[in-house]
Design a protein around this motif. Structure first.
Motif, mmCIF file in Angstrom:
data_model
loop_
_atom_site.group_PDB
_atom_site.id
_atom_site.type_symbol
_atom_site.label_atom_id
_atom_site.label_comp_id
_atom_site.label_asym_id
_atom_site.label_seq_id
_atom_site.Cartn_x
_atom_site.Cartn_y
_atom_site.Cartn_z
ATOM 1 N N MET A 176 0.826 -1.203 0.000
ATOM 2 C CA MET A 176 0.000 0.000 0.000
ATOM 3 C C MET A 176 0.864 1.258 0.000
ATOM 4 S SD MET A 176 -3.635 0.189 1.973
ATOM 5 C CE MET A 176 -2.979 1.268 3.176
ATOM 6 N N LYS A 177 0.997 1.841 1.206
ATOM 7 C CA LYS A 177 1.822 3.040 1.247
ATOM 8 C C LYS A 177 3.292 2.643 1.205
ATOM 9 C CE LYS A 177 -0.822 4.151 4.406
ATOM 10 N NZ LYS A 177 -2.243 4.114 4.639
ATOM 11 N N LEU A 199 7.514 3.593 1.427
ATOM 12 C CA LEU A 199 8.487 4.446 2.097
ATOM 13 C C LEU A 199 9.033 5.520 1.157
ATOM 14 C CD1 LEU A 199 10.424 1.797 4.159
ATOM 15 C CD2 LEU A 199 8.990 3.613 5.058
ATOM 16 N N ARG A 255 -8.706 5.834 8.257
ATOM 17 C CA ARG A 255 -8.246 4.717 7.440
ATOM 18 C C ARG A 255 -8.914 4.724 6.058
ATOM 19 N NH1 ARG A 255 -9.916 -0.237 9.818
ATOM 20 N NH2 ARG A 255 -11.740 0.125 8.511
ATOM 21 N N ASP A 259 -0.322 7.530 15.309
ATOM 22 C CA ASP A 259 0.768 6.629 14.946
ATOM 23 C C ASP A 259 2.053 7.071 15.636
ATOM 24 O OD1 ASP A 259 -0.749 5.199 12.928
ATOM 25 O OD2 ASP A 259 -0.613 7.019 11.738
ATOM 26 N N LEU A 262 7.433 6.735 17.985
ATOM 27 C CA LEU A 262 6.274 5.863 17.840
ATOM 28 C C LEU A 262 5.391 6.002 19.089
ATOM 29 C CD1 LEU A 262 5.705 3.628 15.707
ATOM 30 C CD2 LEU A 262 6.806 2.036 17.274
ATOM 31 N N ILE A 295 6.256 1.342 11.859
ATOM 32 C CA ILE A 295 4.831 1.210 11.534
ATOM 33 C C ILE A 295 4.667 0.309 10.303
ATOM 34 C CG2 ILE A 295 2.809 2.469 10.672
ATOM 35 C CD1 ILE A 295 3.828 4.845 12.472
ATOM 36 N N ALA A 296 5.522 0.531 9.288
ATOM 37 C CA ALA A 296 5.449 -0.298 8.082
ATOM 38 C C ALA A 296 5.814 -1.750 8.392
ATOM 39 C CB ALA A 296 6.375 0.274 7.004
ATOM 40 N N ARG A 303 5.393 -3.321 11.222
ATOM 41 C CA ARG A 303 4.284 -3.940 11.956
ATOM 42 C C ARG A 303 3.100 -4.226 11.030
ATOM 43 N NH1 ARG A 303 3.819 -0.335 17.443
ATOM 44 N NH2 ARG A 303 5.799 -0.939 18.415
ATOM 45 N N ARG A 304 2.964 -3.435 10.010
ATOM 46 C CA ARG A 304 1.839 -3.637 9.099
ATOM 47 C C ARG A 304 2.099 -4.845 8.189
ATOM 48 N NH1 ARG A 304 1.401 1.488 6.582
ATOM 49 N NH2 ARG A 304 3.012 0.721 5.187
ATOM 50 N N ARG A 326 -14.440 -6.770 13.280
ATOM 51 C CA ARG A 326 -13.615 -5.663 12.778
ATOM 52 C C ARG A 326 -12.217 -5.690 13.388
ATOM 53 N NH1 ARG A 326 -14.016 -1.483 8.835
ATOM 54 N NH2 ARG A 326 -15.637 -2.561 7.722
ATOM 55 N N GLU A 360 -8.976 -6.016 11.080
ATOM 56 C CA GLU A 360 -8.258 -4.747 10.939
ATOM 57 C C GLU A 360 -6.848 -4.853 10.350
ATOM 58 O OE1 GLU A 360 -7.970 -2.214 14.451
ATOM 59 O OE2 GLU A 360 -9.574 -1.020 13.555
ATOM 60 N N LEU A 378 -7.310 -5.135 6.704
ATOM 61 C CA LEU A 378 -7.832 -3.909 6.105
ATOM 62 C C LEU A 378 -6.714 -2.874 5.973
ATOM 63 C CD1 LEU A 378 -11.238 -3.687 8.009
ATOM 64 C CD2 LEU A 378 -10.879 -4.371 5.639
ATOM 65 N N ALA A 379 -5.837 -2.838 6.980
ATOM 66 C CA ALA A 379 -4.723 -1.882 6.948
ATOM 67 C C ALA A 379 -3.779 -2.177 5.787
ATOM 68 C CB ALA A 379 -3.964 -1.914 8.273
ATOM 69 N N LEU A 380 -3.760 -3.432 5.343
ATOM 70 C CA LEU A 380 -2.906 -3.814 4.210
ATOM 71 C C LEU A 380 -3.608 -3.613 2.886
ATOM 72 C CD1 LEU A 380 -1.385 -7.004 5.761
ATOM 73 C CD2 LEU A 380 -0.038 -5.216 4.682
ATOM 74 N N GLY A 381 -4.866 -3.142 2.944
ATOM 75 C CA GLY A 381 -5.597 -2.891 1.711
ATOM 76 C C GLY A 381 -6.368 -4.097 1.187
#
Lengths: 256, 230
Positions: free
Chosen positions: A1-2, A4, A197, A218, A233, B81-82, B84-85, B105, B109, B112-115
């Motif tokens: 997704m997002k 770096l 989100r 975050d 963090l 954060i990345a 952990r995702r 949910r 979750e 969902l956070a991974l799309g």
């Protein structure tokens, strides 16, 4: 997704604001990335609201730069900045009265922001307003009521709908759950998390409530006396705080 | 997949006379894909501390914590954060969620956070909740009101929703009955089989013996008080 390799949405460099001899905030620098929620915590007078006002263009800082998608928002003209505030940016105030027009209907409050960006079709505006009232869990039958007939929690949700209807990219929030009952707060937090989100919002959230910060942010910046004394963090700052003041702040929270 | 070298940690309590408490020194650990390593040692020896440092929750004083390509000990918040995702999962002993969010949910979750599309994420969540014997009538309720064992299982379902290449498990079988304990051990075995590198804390000795390939006693990394010979 997002990724770096994305570029930051907002770059803040050495931002300072003094009120005469009194310090507002000093030498604040940070990057905010797309989809990221940055919490700013600290007690009253720590400079967090001054910082937020400077970032949102409501207050002119003495020195420093605020780059939004590479454009210096302090250099741009007032009309450009106002356009930004109406389109890409949104500001959720602690007191809904500061962000709503109390004499205008709920639907009007939401529709007004759409009209400010050029929407003209009454049917489409009303439809968007109805949709947004639903998304913030306000019954569609209340669309013609004035905000002053709403509870505090409903007013706050209406303010959020008014702000998000134009699908902004960056939302400034000043104590959005302050002054609400705990049960109402939980509902609002849940709602905000989902919206952040689903819409990929970047948020700068000022709060003195560490529990709110833990659930929404975050990343955290801790401010004291106008300075950023610690950042990282969110769970790391709260569970392994390094600065004396942060340790005091975290250990002062009552456990329930 | 997980590699720890010469890791040290101390806490400085600024508001208690600036006492410095060394809690870990020279920790080493290597976990290969498909391997499950148990951390052992008495309560207070530093098992949870080590795990929290791998998670990025506690800051390392010095040393290297490599998870995949990232050195957690030096990483920015954004990189963690990345991590952990995408890469690193964590089943903690306590469930921490936004009140009011339905259990389904909560479990969906991470996906969902991974799309992941909503339907697919929820299908995976339902499958896990069913396997972990969370009754369907509870799926639309917030887990904050559940019993300890139920919360534990929701936490496990959430931790296993996405096939993380690396997993941290803090007492995953504590407070579970026999049937659910067996389900959790199956989930861990399946994660190993697909190549996950796992670090776990298990007070349940039988579970440890069944699922773990090696044990690492963290007492070896506990700093000796001044003046005491090692």
């Amino acid at each position: 997704m997002k990724d770096l390799r994305d570029t930051p949405l907002l770059v803040v460099e050495d931002l300072s604001k003094r009120y005469g001899a009194r310090i507002g905030c000093v030498d604040v620098s940070f990057d905010l990335w797309p989809g990221e929620v940055l919490g700013i915590v600290g007690e009253s007078g720590s400079g967090k609201s001054t910082l937020l006002s400077c970032l949102a263009g409501q207050l002119a800082p003495d020195t420093g730069r605020v780059l939004y998608q590479g454009h210096d928002t302090l250099e741009m003209g007032e009309p450009q900045r106002r356009t930004l505030a109406r389109t890409d940016w949104a500001f959720v105030h602690q007191n809904p009265r500061d962000g709503l027009r109390m004499g205008v209907s709920a639907g009007g409050n939401v529709g007004e922001r759409l009209m400010a960006v050029g929407a003209r079709n009454y049917g489409a505006i009303r439809e968007a307003a109805t949709d947004w009232l639903g998304r913030v869990e306000i019954d569609a039958t209340r669309i013609d009521d004035r905000p002053r007939q709403f509870s505090g929690g409903m007013q706050q949700r209406l303010q959020i709908a008014r702000n998000l209807v134009t699908a902004p990219k960056l939302v400034f929030m000043d104590e959005p759950t302050g002054g609400l009952d705990v049960s109402v707060q939980a509902r609002l937090l849940d709602l905000l998390r989902g919206l952040v989100r689903d819409m990929g919002l970047s948020v700068i959230l000022v709060t003195h409530d560490l529990a709110v910060a833990r659930l929404l942010a975050d990343r955290l910046m801790v401010m004291q006396g106008g300075h950023v004394i610690e950042q990282g963090l969110t769970d790391q700052v709260l569970d392994d705080p390094q600065a004396p003041y942060t340790q005091l702040l975290v250990s002062s929270v009552l456990q329930v | 997949m997980i590699e720890i070298k010469n890791l040290c940690k101390s806490f400085t309590l600024h508001n208690q006379g600036s006492a410095v408490i060394p809690v870990m020194t020279g920790a080493h650990l290597r976990v290969a894909p498909g391997e499950c390593v148990a951390l052992t040692g008495a309560s207070g020896a530093g098992k949870s501390t080590l795990m929290r440092m791998i998670w990025g929750n506690y800051l390392a004083a010095s040393g290297v914590i490599r998870v995949g390509d990232l050195n957690v000990a030096q990483a920015s918040a954004r990189e963690i954060i990345a991590l952990r995702r995408d890469t690193l999962g964590y089943v903690s002993q306590f469930l921490r969620v936004v009140p009011r969010v339905p259990t389904l949910r909560v479990v969906a979750e991470p996906l969902l956070a991974l799309g992941t599309p909503e339907a697919q994420a929820e299908a995976r969540a339902m499958d896990l909740l069913e396997r972990l014997n969370i009754p369907q009538r509870l799926w639309q309720l917030s887990p904050t009101t559940f019993s300890g064992g139920e919360q534990q299982r929701v936490n496990i379902a959430r931790g296993f929703a996405h096939p993380y290449p690396a997993l941290l498990l803090d007492e995953p079988t504590a407070s579970l009955d026999g049937a659910n304990r067996a389900v959790v051990l199956d989930l861990i075995a399946a994660a190993k089989a697909r190549g996950a590198a796992i670090v776990g804390i298990f007070h349940d000795e039988a579970a440890r013996a069944q699922i773990c390939d090696r044990e690492v006693d963290v007492t070896a990394f506990t700093p000796m008080p001044a003046g005491v010979a090692p």
